[in-house]
Design a protein around this motif. Sequence first.
Motif, PDB file in Angstrom:
ATOM      1  N   UNK A 180       7.630   0.959 -11.587  1.00  0.00           N
ATOM      2  CA  UNK A 180       8.117   0.386 -10.328  1.00  0.00           C
ATOM      3  C   UNK A 180       8.692   1.510  -9.481  1.00  0.00           C
ATOM      4  N   UNK A 181       9.384   2.445 -10.114  1.00  0.00           N
ATOM      5  CA  UNK A 181       9.959   3.578  -9.400  1.00  0.00           C
ATOM      6  C   UNK A 181       8.931   4.480  -8.744  1.00  0.00           C
ATOM      7  N   UNK A 182       7.699   4.495  -9.244  1.00  0.00           N
ATOM      8  CA  UNK A 182       6.650   5.279  -8.601  1.00  0.00           C
ATOM      9  C   UNK A 182       6.342   4.701  -7.227  1.00  0.00           C
ATOM     10  N   UNK A 183       6.241   3.382  -7.155  1.00  0.00           N
ATOM     11  CA  UNK A 183       6.034   2.723  -5.860  1.00  0.00           C
ATOM     12  C   UNK A 183       7.240   2.942  -4.950  1.00  0.00           C
ATOM     13  N   UNK A 184       8.441   2.898  -5.527  1.00  0.00           N
ATOM     14  CA  UNK A 184       9.638   3.100  -4.709  1.00  0.00           C
ATOM     15  C   UNK A 184       9.685   4.505  -4.126  1.00  0.00           C
ATOM     16  N   UNK A 185       9.222   5.475  -4.880  1.00  0.00           N
ATOM     17  CA  UNK A 185       9.223   6.870  -4.414  1.00  0.00           C
ATOM     18  C   UNK A 185       8.395   7.007  -3.136  1.00  0.00           C
ATOM     19  N   UNK A 186       7.222   6.402  -3.140  1.00  0.00           N
ATOM     20  CA  UNK A 186       6.340   6.497  -1.983  1.00  0.00           C
ATOM     21  C   UNK A 186       6.815   5.617  -0.840  1.00  0.00           C
ATOM     22  N   UNK A 187       7.285   4.411  -1.165  1.00  0.00           N
ATOM     23  CA  UNK A 187       7.758   3.498  -0.114  1.00  0.00           C
ATOM     24  C   UNK A 187       8.971   4.062   0.600  1.00  0.00           C
ATOM     25  N   UNK A 188       9.849   4.747  -0.152  1.00  0.00           N
ATOM     26  CA  UNK A 188      11.059   5.304   0.455  1.00  0.00           C
ATOM     27  C   UNK A 188      10.733   6.389   1.476  1.00  0.00           C
ATOM     28  N   UNK A 224       1.388  -8.321 -12.500  1.00  0.00           N
ATOM     29  CA  UNK A 224       2.495  -7.496 -13.000  1.00  0.00           C
ATOM     30  C   UNK A 224       3.672  -8.394 -13.370  1.00  0.00           C
ATOM     31  N   UNK A 225       3.968  -9.365 -12.508  1.00  0.00           N
ATOM     32  CA  UNK A 225       5.054 -10.316 -12.789  1.00  0.00           C
ATOM     33  C   UNK A 225       4.792 -11.038 -14.105  1.00  0.00           C
ATOM     34  N   UNK A 246      16.354   0.394 -15.905  1.00  0.00           N
ATOM     35  CA  UNK A 246      16.249   0.862 -14.530  1.00  0.00           C
ATOM     36  C   UNK A 246      14.815   0.689 -14.038  1.00  0.00           C
ATOM     37  N   UNK A 247      14.621   0.682 -12.720  1.00  0.00           N
ATOM     38  CA  UNK A 247      13.263   0.464 -12.210  1.00  0.00           C
ATOM     39  C   UNK A 247      12.331   1.604 -12.576  1.00  0.00           C
ATOM     40  N   UNK A 248      12.873   2.789 -12.848  1.00  0.00           N
ATOM     41  CA  UNK A 248      12.014   3.891 -13.275  1.00  0.00           C
ATOM     42  C   UNK A 248      11.629   3.763 -14.746  1.00  0.00           C
ATOM     43  N   UNK A 249      12.193   2.780 -15.440  1.00  0.00           N
ATOM     44  CA  UNK A 249      11.819   2.523 -16.831  1.00  0.00           C
ATOM     45  C   UNK A 249      11.048   1.217 -16.959  1.00  0.00           C
ATOM     46  N   UNK A 292      14.716  -7.993 -15.300  1.00  0.00           N
ATOM     47  CA  UNK A 292      13.274  -7.795 -15.120  1.00  0.00           C
ATOM     48  C   UNK A 292      12.826  -8.383 -13.785  1.00  0.00           C
ATOM     49  N   UNK A 293      13.311  -9.560 -13.458  1.00  0.00           N
ATOM     50  CA  UNK A 293      12.963 -10.169 -12.172  1.00  0.00           C
ATOM     51  C   UNK A 293      13.539  -9.355 -11.017  1.00  0.00           C
ATOM     52  N   UNK A 294      14.734  -8.834 -11.177  1.00  0.00           N
ATOM     53  CA  UNK A 294      15.341  -7.979 -10.137  1.00  0.00           C
ATOM     54  C   UNK A 294      14.464  -6.751  -9.900  1.00  0.00           C
ATOM     55  N   UNK A 295      14.004  -6.133 -10.980  1.00  0.00           N
ATOM     56  CA  UNK A 295      13.134  -4.965 -10.853  1.00  0.00           C
ATOM     57  C   UNK A 295      11.823  -5.325 -10.157  1.00  0.00           C
ATOM     58  N   UNK A 296      11.257  -6.465 -10.519  1.00  0.00           N
ATOM     59  CA  UNK A 296      10.007  -6.894  -9.897  1.00  0.00           C
ATOM     60  C   UNK A 296      10.187  -7.208  -8.421  1.00  0.00           C
ATOM     61  N   UNK A 297      11.373  -7.656  -8.049  1.00  0.00           N
ATOM     62  CA  UNK A 297      11.664  -7.881  -6.628  1.00  0.00           C
ATOM     63  C   UNK A 297      11.625  -6.573  -5.862  1.00  0.00           C
ATOM     64  N   UNK A 298      12.082  -5.489  -6.491  1.00  0.00           N
ATOM     65  CA  UNK A 298      11.998  -4.174  -5.851  1.00  0.00           C
ATOM     66  C   UNK A 298      10.531  -3.759  -5.675  1.00  0.00           C
ATOM     67  N   UNK A 299       9.685  -4.083  -6.640  1.00  0.00           N
ATOM     68  CA  UNK A 299       8.253  -3.802  -6.499  1.00  0.00           C
ATOM     69  C   UNK A 299       7.673  -4.616  -5.349  1.00  0.00           C
TER      70      UNK A 299
END
Length: 480
Positions: A180-188, A224-225, A246-249, A292-299
């Motif tokens: 999930x953190x990979x997507x966050x890296x690019x989105x940020x 993914x969900x 964490x979202x990176x995990x 897990x749902x919180x992390x998926x919301x970030x995705x």
Amino acid sequence: MHIQFDNSYARLPDRFYARVDPTPAAAPALVRLNRALAEQLGLDAEELATPQGVALLAGNQVPKGADPIALAYAGHQFGHFVPQLGDGRANLLGEVVGQDGVRRDIQLKGSGPTPFSRRGDGRAALGPVLREYLISEAMAGLGIPTTRALAAVTTGETVWRETRLPGAVLTRVAASHIRVGTFQYLAARGDQDDVRRLADYAIARHYPDAARGPDPYRAFLDQVVARQAALVAQWLLVGFIHGVMNTDNCSVSGETIDYGPCAFMDGYDPATVFSSIDHQGRYAYGNQPRIALWNLTRLAECLLPLLDNNEDAAKQSLQGFAPHFEATYFGGLRRKIGLSGEPEGDDNLTQDLLKLMAADGADFTQTFRRLCDAADSPAADAAVRFRDGAGYDAWARRWRVRLAREVDPGAAMRAVNPAVIARNHVVEAALTAAVERADFGPFETLLDVLSQPYRDDPALEQYARPPRHEERVRQTFCGT
């Protein structure tokens, strides 16, 4: 050595990673090679065990066809966003397509500094390497999706944490290392083209069916969900606590990844926390579905532009988490007490049992395993009965009325209730022997035991029993 690499991730734009070679180790020595996994990957286990193979596993030699990279990603760590993390001590050597046709990453963990090291030494200590080897292989034995351990080698060097420790490198195998953190890296960074490119890549690699539908990005998020919901439910069914969700995990492939301060629960308590850095209990056993749902919301937030900014579509995907989780979790609980189907009242039986266990602090794994014998004969109730004997007896009467409709429930229960798990006190004893005395015998024996967790063997009682009071492990620690 000849390894047939096909490095698709390294063909993505270089913003996604940094090209960097592993740092050679002073005197690498093989601790353990997972020969069965090597064969599954189409690798020659005998070659990997040679000095040349050990040099590869330590990062001293980059094999032909490899394209070493350190992956970039971001992440929410304990709820706080860090826009750049990345592989600070790992090198993705490349990808191989195994005998089963599945593409997998081969990564060296602890192989030296990278541009993402953030002043770290890039190395790993022996204890955390062996912990990840043990727990990831234990999860594989339990049938839970997980990264795998191909090898562990010592480096002949010292690393400093709170004290001097022997260094080591883990060779990790994963369906991919896309988080999930990979997507966050690019989105940020506001680059929607890169987010789309990563999503297209993840779909092609992990969810090819999604590409054939009218809305591939919505289908990707849905799947993914679903996988994450099922994964966390499986964790709960064996008492596993990841410890640092964490979202990176959080891997979009649906595998368990990054075994840091993870642990298996002994006495049943949904508030159980082991991680020394989880001061508020954010990642407690019972909180894992919510996180897990919180992390998926970030995705979903990252993917929103690919969904035409349709927030309703994203919310509908996320609303799929609960039914997928409940189907796996409650279905699994019913099977753990020998029930098939979904007759009315079955979930009340499972929840009432958990309440009795929580009130008693009953050992999670042992209780369910002993219930297998109780399913065969009421004479075995004595081994299960809690301090609230009357409460258990009342529950058992209801259970047996329902159990009468099943065929050979004890055998079915033994197939889903492990006799042994990676007990924290046993794991710590094996790691202490390896780190402090260079005695890898307990580690080797424990690995063999955990490879067949559902077998009954009286000789393995020391691995099956809960810890005595003085043996209890109350905290686990992150390897960094």
